[in-house]
Design an enzyme around this catalytic site. Structure first.
Site, PDB file in Angstrom:
ATOM      1  N   ASP A 101       0.832  -1.207   0.000  1.00 14.24           N
ATOM      2  CA  ASP A 101       0.000   0.000   0.000  1.00 14.24           C
ATOM      3  C   ASP A 101       0.868   1.259   0.000  1.00 14.24           C
ATOM      4  O   ASP A 101       2.037   1.223   0.390  1.00 14.24           O
ATOM      5  CB  ASP A 101      -0.908   0.032   1.239  1.00 14.24           C
TER       6      ASP A 101
HETATM    7  N1  URA Z   1      -1.306  -5.992   3.760  1.00 13.77           N
HETATM    8  C1  URA Z   1      -1.827  -4.726   3.744  1.00 13.77           C
HETATM    9  O1  URA Z   1      -2.900  -4.497   4.271  1.00 13.77           O
HETATM   10  N2  URA Z   1      -1.135  -3.765   3.124  1.00 13.77           N
HETATM   11  C2  URA Z   1       0.057  -3.967   2.535  1.00 13.77           C
HETATM   12  O2  URA Z   1       0.652  -3.034   1.988  1.00 13.77           O
HETATM   13  C3  URA Z   1       0.604  -5.265   2.572  1.00 13.77           C
HETATM   14  C4  URA Z   1      -0.103  -6.261   3.187  1.00 13.77           C
END
Ligand code: URA
Length: 242
Positions: A101
């Site tokens: 993310d």
């Molecule tokens: N899980 C998430 O919620 N976000 C990420 O960036 C990676 C794994």
């Protein structure tokens, strides 16, 4: 010399199985001639077309990056936000292996090898990814039990995870723990925590299989070493048989 289906998959066009189908369906040409024989070996000099499009034979490259917070794992953004490719060499058509993310940091692999990418992210290959999760709230014994057993929500079923609590701060109502998962569903960690009624404050991926980014500052990257690529592929093949 390499098998035709492998070369097509490595070019990132499709999986090796789909490449086999395309070959058998007569959709692949080698040096201008239809080649519908599985297992045909081709060299770097051969010109390969799939559905009329010539495939690129770039040298395969593999990188590990310490992704900083505040950038996307896409090739571009219509809102003009930074992407991980802004940190990388500009002359290669690389993409990230799965996604972290915008506000997640840590280990990110990048490559131009589509087949390698698929092996690293598909849950069938069981490659482990470890996150340090900073949580608003206290992770209870029951939460941990559910995570270890395989958390079930109304819409999702997650495979069993490994949990290791690093710190519980009862005064500030916060928990820091390590979570190891071998799937890579969208926003998986945040959604798992949400299902348990907790909010993730900060997420950092500390490991992708055996690889970490302790030697890299945020935004820095390096090429993977040949033995690391070999080891990742070996783990994926072993994971497939689990
Ligand atoms: N899980 C998430 O919620 N976000 C990420 O960036 C990676 C794994």
């Amino acid at each position: 010399m390499e098998r035709l289906q492998k070369v097509i998959a490595q070019a990132g066009i499709c999986s090796r199985r789909k490449a086999e189908e395309l070959i058998l369906d007569g959709k692949v040409k080698v040096n201008g001639e239809i080649c519908d024989v599985l297992g045909t070996k081709v060299s770097k000099q051969d010109i390969i077309e799939v559905n009329g499009n010539m495939i690129s034979k770039e040298e395969k490259v593999y990188y590990i990056m310490n992704k900083p917070k505040g950038c996307l794992c896409t090739s571009s953004d219509d809102k003009g936000r930074k992407t991980v490719l802004d940190y990388m060499p500009k002359n290669e058509r690389i993409f990230s292996v799965g996604r972290l993310d915008y506000d997640t940091s840590g280990v990110l692999l990048l490559t131009n090898d589509g087949e390698f990418c698929n092996h690293m992210i598909h849950p069938r290959y069981h490659l482990e990814k470890t996150y340090v999760v900073n949580l608003q709230g206290i992770l209870s014994e029951d939460d941990i039990k559910q995570l270890r057993k395989g958390l079930k929500t109304k819409t999702e079923k997650y495979q069993p995870a490994k949990v290791f609590v690093l710190q519980k701060d009862l005064t500030r109502n916060r928990t820091q723990f390590e979570l190891t998962i071998s799937e890579g569903k969208n926003h998986q960690v945040k959604n798992m925590m949400l299902a348990l009624g907790h909010e993730v404050r900060r997420l950092h991926r500390v490991k992708f299989a055996f690889l970490d980014v302790k030697d890299l500052r945020a935004g820095e990257y390096r090429r993977l070493k040949p033995y690391e690529i070999k080891q990742l592929n070996r783990l994926a093949m072993e994971g497939e048989n689990k």
